[in-house]
Design an enzyme around this catalytic site. Sequence first.
Site, PDB file in Angstrom:
ATOM      1  N   MET A 203       9.885  24.821   3.214  1.00 10.04           N
ATOM      2  CA  MET A 203       9.176  23.953   2.279  1.00 10.04           C
ATOM      3  C   MET A 203      10.126  23.282   1.279  1.00 10.04           C
ATOM      4  O   MET A 203       9.998  22.092   0.980  1.00 10.04           O
ATOM      5  CB  MET A 203       8.131  24.761   1.501  1.00 10.04           C
ATOM      6  CG  MET A 203       7.277  23.896   0.581  1.00 10.04           C
ATOM      7  SD  MET A 203       6.118  24.852  -0.396  1.00 10.04           S
ATOM      8  CE  MET A 203       5.009  25.459   0.859  1.00 10.04           C
TER       9      MET A 203
ATOM     10  N   LYS B 240       0.844  -1.203   0.000  1.00  6.30           N
ATOM     11  CA  LYS B 240       0.000   0.000   0.000  1.00  6.30           C
ATOM     12  C   LYS B 240       0.882   1.257   0.000  1.00  6.30           C
ATOM     13  O   LYS B 240       2.071   1.182   0.315  1.00  6.30           O
ATOM     14  CB  LYS B 240      -0.895  -0.015   1.243  1.00  6.30           C
ATOM     15  CG  LYS B 240      -0.126   0.018   2.569  1.00  6.30           C
ATOM     16  CD  LYS B 240      -1.071  -0.211   3.742  1.00  6.30           C
ATOM     17  CE  LYS B 240      -0.316  -0.132   5.075  1.00  6.30           C
ATOM     18  NZ  LYS B 240      -1.200  -0.463   6.215  1.00  6.30           N
TER      19      LYS B 240
ATOM     20  N   TYR C 208      13.628  31.212   8.752  1.00  6.21           N
ATOM     21  CA  TYR C 208      12.382  31.815   9.232  1.00  6.21           C
ATOM     22  C   TYR C 208      12.369  31.934  10.751  1.00  6.21           C
ATOM     23  O   TYR C 208      12.704  30.983  11.467  1.00  6.21           O
ATOM     24  CB  TYR C 208      11.196  30.946   8.815  1.00  6.21           C
ATOM     25  CG  TYR C 208      10.813  31.066   7.361  1.00  6.21           C
ATOM     26  CD1 TYR C 208      10.550  32.298   6.782  1.00  6.21           C
ATOM     27  CD2 TYR C 208      10.714  29.926   6.578  1.00  6.21           C
ATOM     28  CE1 TYR C 208      10.182  32.390   5.449  1.00  6.21           C
ATOM     29  CE2 TYR C 208      10.349  30.001   5.243  1.00  6.21           C
ATOM     30  CZ  TYR C 208      10.084  31.250   4.686  1.00  6.21           C
ATOM     31  OH  TYR C 208       9.726  31.337   3.375  1.00  6.21           O
TER      32      TYR C 208
HETATM   33  C1  LIG Z   1      -0.680  -1.604   6.784  1.00 11.30           C
HETATM   34  C2  LIG Z   1      -1.341  -2.863   7.184  1.00 11.30           C
HETATM   35  C3  LIG Z   1      -0.593  -4.032   7.342  1.00 11.30           C
HETATM   36  C4  LIG Z   1       0.916  -4.035   7.281  1.00 11.30           C
HETATM   37  O1  LIG Z   1       1.385  -3.578   8.534  1.00 11.30           O
HETATM   38  P1  LIG Z   1       2.946  -3.457   8.825  1.00 11.30           P
HETATM   39  O2  LIG Z   1       3.025  -3.146  10.273  1.00 11.30           O
HETATM   40  O3  LIG Z   1       3.385  -2.321   7.968  1.00 11.30           O
HETATM   41  O4  LIG Z   1       3.568  -4.731   8.440  1.00 11.30           O
HETATM   42  C5  LIG Z   1      -1.266  -5.198   7.608  1.00 11.30           C
HETATM   43  N1  LIG Z   1      -2.612  -5.210   7.736  1.00 11.30           N
HETATM   44  C6  LIG Z   1      -3.358  -4.104   7.607  1.00 11.30           C
HETATM   45  C7  LIG Z   1      -4.828  -4.205   7.756  1.00 11.30           C
HETATM   46  C8  LIG Z   1      -2.751  -2.889   7.346  1.00 11.30           C
HETATM   47  O5  LIG Z   1      -3.495  -1.783   7.233  1.00 11.30           O
END
Ligand SMILES: *Cc1c(COP(=O)(O)O)cnc(C)c1O
Length: 372
Positions: free
Chosen positions: A314, A44, A266
């Site tokens: 930035m 993801k 800044y």
């Molecule tokens: C992101 C996620 C994982 C992976 O988790 P990690 O700690 O990054 O290995 C597994 N299951 C779900 C539902 C997630 O959202």
Amino acid sequence: MTLALVTEVVAASRPRLSVDLDAVARNTRLLAGRASGELMAVVKADGFGHGALDVARTALAHGATRLGVTSLDEAWPLREAGLGVPLLSWLNPADADWGRAAAHDVDVAVPSLTHLAAVAAAPGRARVHLHVDAGMARDGADPASWTLLCRSARRAEQRGQLTVVGVMGHLGCADDPTDDCNALARTRFAWALEVARAAGLRPRDRHLAATAATLTDPRTHHTLSRVGAGLVGIDPSRTTALHPAMTLTAPVVQVRRVRAGTPVGYGHSHRTHEATHLGLLPVGYADGLPRAASGRAEVLVRGVRRPVVGRISMDQVVVDLGERGVDLGESATVFGPGTHGEPTVAEWAAWADTIEHEVVTGIGARVERSLA
Ligand SMILES: *Cc1c(COP(=O)(O)O)cnc(C)c1O
């Protein structure tokens, strides 16, 4: 000639993110060795910022047998790239394109009766993982609705509308294996499996563990571990030496000599303690350097740690290069695996009071990416 020179200078003036797929390969092998069941590579958020396709292909070549993503939109490119392994998407609105998921053989998580009804009504016969909330009140079905969800899913299965191939949960406190919350979640997940079974379901995939629990608690492994962070070298449980896969560098594009007491950046949040050289790096919070790390962060220049001074802007940061300065165009390492003394993503996360995940997924689109 002049043009070539200009092009070269422009190319060198850009920050660069390099991803070490060999590190991903080694992490995958370690995790596959620890998991009691199969290993799902969670790619993801563009493979935690490392490139979803690169991480997916590498993980599948080194012990992972499946892929997982959050949204269906993240699933399509993996199929389009020809990856044919089992692929699960677990967070979608109830009106997602379930028909397309079935057509592309993408498994979907179902966390509610509303989702179930929509999946059942969609064309094709969906492969479903019923998702129970194991105790963090986030995604997954409320335990109060679980029995009804299982029975309804069984009826839909009998009507030929879908097949329940899995039951999944997620741990809320796995980064601290000593937390009592883990035992409660394991118990709730075992209960959820029993309820599913009593409803007549026979889910082959039963999965609860992500990276931390895969590394620390075999009682959570069941038939499958879903690991994301660990693939790219992040261990939320801090028990295992994994290999960070990202290195971020930026060239020094300007150097100036300043007197003691010179205000920097800044708000003049920093003043030089003594006469020194200040170097400018063209990388800032839009590129993923957390602004909250201002006043604490360091980078590696010519093998020496140098403080980032003043606020992180930035697009740029100022580094105190000390007495001797450096040449224009020299590369500073913002973070890397730490093997040459450079700061790690873990250090940046600590400086910004956040977790490594947020740093690696936050690298901006204008940073040039390459493979190590
Ligand atoms: C992101 C996620 C994982 C992976 O988790 P990690 O700690 O990054 O290995 C597994 N299951 C779900 C539902 C997630 O959202």
